[in-house]
Design an enzyme around this catalytic site. Structure first.
Site, PDB file in Angstrom:
ATOM      1  N   ARG A  27      -1.139  -5.903  -4.062  1.00  0.00           N
ATOM      2  CA  ARG A  27       0.050  -5.694  -4.944  1.00  0.00           C
ATOM      3  C   ARG A  27       0.409  -4.211  -5.272  1.00  0.00           C
ATOM      4  NH1 ARG A  27       0.446 -10.100  -8.073  1.00  0.00           N
ATOM      5  NH2 ARG A  27       1.550  -8.813  -9.607  1.00  0.00           N
ATOM      6  N   TRP A  74       0.898   0.649  -7.883  1.00  0.00           N
ATOM      7  CA  TRP A  74       2.071   0.821  -6.933  1.00  0.00           C
ATOM      8  C   TRP A  74       3.021   1.581  -7.684  1.00  0.00           C
ATOM      9  CZ3 TRP A  74       7.249  -0.197  -7.001  1.00  0.00           C
ATOM     10  CH2 TRP A  74       8.076  -0.033  -5.713  1.00  0.00           C
ATOM     11  N   ASN A 100       0.732  -3.558 -15.593  1.00  0.00           N
ATOM     12  CA  ASN A 100       1.541  -3.859 -14.507  1.00  0.00           C
ATOM     13  C   ASN A 100       2.983  -4.147 -15.227  1.00  0.00           C
ATOM     14  OD1 ASN A 100       2.925  -4.893 -12.266  1.00  0.00           O
ATOM     15  ND2 ASN A 100       2.011  -7.004 -12.665  1.00  0.00           N
ATOM     16  N   GLY A 101       4.236  -3.180 -14.498  1.00  0.00           N
ATOM     17  CA  GLY A 101       5.592  -3.650 -14.967  1.00  0.00           C
ATOM     18  C   GLY A 101       6.185  -2.293 -15.234  1.00  0.00           C
ATOM     19  N   GLU A 482      14.821 -11.286  10.403  1.00  0.00           N
ATOM     20  CA  GLU A 482      13.575 -11.503   9.997  1.00  0.00           C
ATOM     21  C   GLU A 482      12.613 -10.826  10.817  1.00  0.00           C
ATOM     22  OE1 GLU A 482      11.605 -11.823   7.487  1.00  0.00           O
ATOM     23  OE2 GLU A 482       9.552 -12.530   8.068  1.00  0.00           O
ATOM     24  N   LYS A 486      10.250  -7.711   9.864  1.00  0.00           N
ATOM     25  CA  LYS A 486       8.568  -7.764  10.112  1.00  0.00           C
ATOM     26  C   LYS A 486       8.572  -6.498  11.091  1.00  0.00           C
ATOM     27  CE  LYS A 486       7.260 -10.111   8.323  1.00  0.00           C
ATOM     28  NZ  LYS A 486       7.935 -10.812   7.412  1.00  0.00           N
ATOM     29  N   GLU A 489       8.756  -3.129   8.757  1.00  0.00           N
ATOM     30  CA  GLU A 489       8.066  -2.830   7.632  1.00  0.00           C
ATOM     31  C   GLU A 489       6.432  -2.737   7.842  1.00  0.00           C
ATOM     32  OE1 GLU A 489       8.039  -6.192   4.820  1.00  0.00           O
ATOM     33  OE2 GLU A 489       7.908  -7.660   6.497  1.00  0.00           O
ATOM     34  N   HIS A 505      31.229  -5.144  17.602  1.00  0.00           N
ATOM     35  CA  HIS A 505      32.094  -4.613  16.463  1.00  0.00           C
ATOM     36  C   HIS A 505      31.423  -3.363  15.981  1.00  0.00           C
ATOM     37  CE1 HIS A 505      34.837  -8.058  16.561  1.00  0.00           C
ATOM     38  NE2 HIS A 505      34.004  -8.663  16.469  1.00  0.00           N
ATOM     39  N   LYS A 604       2.844  -6.735  -2.532  1.00  0.00           N
ATOM     40  CA  LYS A 604       3.330  -8.267  -2.047  1.00  0.00           C
ATOM     41  C   LYS A 604       4.217  -8.652  -2.976  1.00  0.00           C
ATOM     42  CE  LYS A 604       2.192 -11.798  -0.074  1.00  0.00           C
ATOM     43  NZ  LYS A 604       2.852 -12.029   1.345  1.00  0.00           N
TER      44      LYS A 604
END
Ligand code: F6R
Length: 609
Positions: A27, A74, A100-101, A482, A486, A489, A505, A604
């Site tokens: 997290r 984080w 957290n927040g 995706e 992947k 990141e 284009h 996460k």
């Protein structure tokens, strides 16, 4: 976005807090800390860096005590350093908080508290909390927390301890998750279930603005007005083994190899094996609602947004209802054109993504029925949506999602087939044909996973490039997006996903021999068009890796490298084509020595806007 852990009981708190923090490290992992309460004294130890840095710090002096709080951060307000790490304390070090927040009105609160004489030492929004609680404290910590949360705006999950009264943890949440674990003569607190599983599987989900006072013998929960609430204890089916690496080098690799199981879990109980029809008995979505649906909105963030995009193709194809897909973060600030006959589907592995929760609230106000697709029982989305479909992936620990992506796709296939059955847009043999093929997907995935050594070889060749373009068309376009996400990141290599038809284009200008292209080119109804796109790419001397269908002889003459996936129905290719791309990203990142499970700057679940 930050993980919180708490313990009160008869055991030493530090090992339990550290163990929990390791489980919550996904997290956030830029700094960590603990606070231990013993004999009316609180000791705080915190530092910049991952949990291992905190462990090193604790080796030089281990606080003893049977109650405490832990936090892994984080950073949002204030860079990662020792001062900004949690826990934070008030002026007299008597009140200590983990959070957290984001406290959105922290500036005016801080100014007010400074005028009252409080001294601040960090750059965080969080630090206003211990000072505010301190200023509201009149011999009762619970009351002080209750009064303080009336003054704060924003999102929070907080754990508070104080050296002033009897040993207890006081906790509250609004917008950020917090779970209370119920043990025998001991109680726990955590942001997420995996942190509790080694100790208890009996949990209480704390509701918005509820305040819990936890002692070793139990918990008392009140609402923001002070009324006592009776809350159910829920038994969680996950076990601790599910949160271990089980011999794999990384969680991400373990989770990719669990994808066959995730597909089987999703089929089980949702497909009638004798009639080959979908059965969603546990979906509390009224049949009338399904029949009268005029439009569907799917809202999500990140990878879940890409499954939503694939969902658009699946739903439009199978039920012929227009589907709009949007990022939750965009949708929530747009003029909402939702009607009562529209269905909103929210996709979120964690069920806690702040923007998706905000979109849920906006859709609720507009009167739309909300169906949540989530992995986590008890998460905010699972509790607040009108109907829920679980993606049955089990705990996902790797920060980059893999098996949950597969679970989400499975839900969308089964849901679309079920809608098609209810709305009679497909006849029974058409449904049976897709269901029969869907039931073969687990074996096909096993075949792909057995071919992993081939992907390792490919990664050894491709890891040295600095830029990649991923191309796909139709239902495989979201998979190109995706695949690129992947790679970027977890390996920090620049990668863009594009629809193959749009490449000419603009992005084609980027291409040369230093800029490889990964193209998803199954033998489906737009195969010939994608082949044309590949030829355009090859004319620019570009190295091309194709994800192609087994038995496709033509492709070998056109591209430089190919990985083959089993043949299936056009509509089912995404579930097969995404797996080699997950493995490709994994092996490249591993080869580059990246911290695959904990990529830099990421967390996460993004529980802040
Ligand atoms: C990418 C990834 C993220 C999440 C996104 C949404 O690998 O994991 O992009 O998909 O943060 O998270 P959930 O699905 O929990 O809402």
């Amino acid at each position: 976005m930050c993980g919180i852990i708490g313990y009160i009981g008869s055991r030493e708190a530090v090992p339990i807090l550290l163990n929990g923090l390791k489980k919550l490290e996904y997290r956030g992992y830029d700094s960590a800390g603990i606070a231990i309460l013993k004999d009316n004294r609180i000791q705080i130890k915190k530092c910049k860096g991952k949990i291992v840095e905190l462990e090193n710090l604790l080796e030089r002096g281990l606080p003893k005590g049977n109650a405490g709080l832990g936090h892994t951060r984080w950073a949002t307000h204030g860079k990662p350093n020792n001062l900004n790490a949690h826990p934070h304390n008030g002026c007299n070090s008597e009140i200590v908080v983990v959070h957290n927040g984001i406290i959105e009105n922290y500036m005016p609160l801080k100014e007010k508290l400074i005028l009252e004489g409080h001294n601040f030492t960090s750059e965080t929004d969080t630090e206003v909390l211990p000072h505010l609680i301190e200023s509201n404290y009149q011999n009762d910590l619970t009351l002080a927390v209750k009064e303080s949360i009336k003054e704060i705006e924003g999102s929070y999950a907080i754990g508070v301890i104080s050296s002033l009264g009897p040993e207890k943890l006081v906790v509250s949440r609004c917008g950020s998750p917090l779970i209370i674990g119920v043990g025998e003569g001991e109680m726990f607190l955590a942001s997420d279930i995996p942190a509790l599983l080694g100790y208890t599987n009996r949990v209480i989900f704390l509701g918005e603005k509820e305040i819990a006072t936890i002692t070793k013998d139990g918990v008392e929960i009140i609402d923001s007005e002070g009324n006592i609430l009776q809350k159910d204890i829920i038994k969680i089916e996950w076990d601790e083994e599910m949160t271990e690496k089980s011999g794999y080098k990384h969680f991400m690799l373990k989770e990719i190899f669990q994808e066959t199981m995730v597909i089987r879990n999703n089929l089980e109980g949702r497909i009638n094996l004798s009639t080959k029809t979908p059965e969603l008995n546990d979906l509390s979505l009224p049949l009338d609602k399904i029949k009268e649906m005029e439009r569907i909105f799917i809202l999500a963030c990140g990878s879940s947004y890409y499954t939503a995009l694939a969902g658009k193709y699946i739903l439009e194809e199978l039920i012929g209802v227009p589907v709009e897909v949007d990022y939750s973060s965009e949708f929530r600030y747009r003029k909402l054109l939702l009607g009562k006959k529209d269905l909103t589907i929210l996709i979120s592995q964690s069920g806690e993504t702040a923007d998706t929760i905000a979109a849920l609230k906006a859709c609720r106000e507009a009167g739309s029925h909300i169906l949540g697709l989530t992995n986590v029982r008890g998460s905010t989305i699972s509790r607040e949506a009108d109907s829920v479909m679980y993606i049955k992936a089990g705990p996902e620990i790797g920060v980059a999602t893999t098996k949950a992506f597969i679970g989400q796709l499975m839900c969308l296939y089964i849901l679309s087939l079920y809608f098609a059955q209810v709305r009679k847009t497909l006849n029974s043999s058409e449904i049976e044909k897709i269901v029969s093929e869907l039931m073969k997907i687990p074996q096909m995935v096993e075949i792909i996973l057995l071919e992993d050594p081939k992907i390792v070889k490919l990664s050894e060749e491709f890891y040295k490039y600095h830029n990649f373009l991923y191309l796909g068309r139709g239902i495989n376009y979201p998979i190109a997006l995706e695949g690129a996400l992947k790679l970027k990141e977890i390996s920090y290599i620049h990668a863009e996903g594009y629809t193959a038809g749009e490449m000419k284009h603009g992005p084609i200008a980027l291409l040369d021999k230093t800029f490889p292209v990964v193209v998803i080119v199954p033998q489906d109804r737009i195969y010939a068009k994608v082949i044309n796109n590949i030829k355009e790419v090859k004319a620019r001397d570009t190295l091309v890796l194709a994800i192609a269908t087994e038995g496709d002889k033509e492709i070998a003459n056109i591209v430089d490298r190919a990985f083959f996936i089993p043949r299936t129905l056009d509509i089912l290719y995404p579930i097969l084509s995404v797996i080699p791309l997950q493995l490709f990203a994994y092996h490249i990142a591993d080869k580059l020595g990246c911290d695959v499970d904990k990529p830099r700057n990421l967390a996460k679940s993004v529980t802040v806007e």
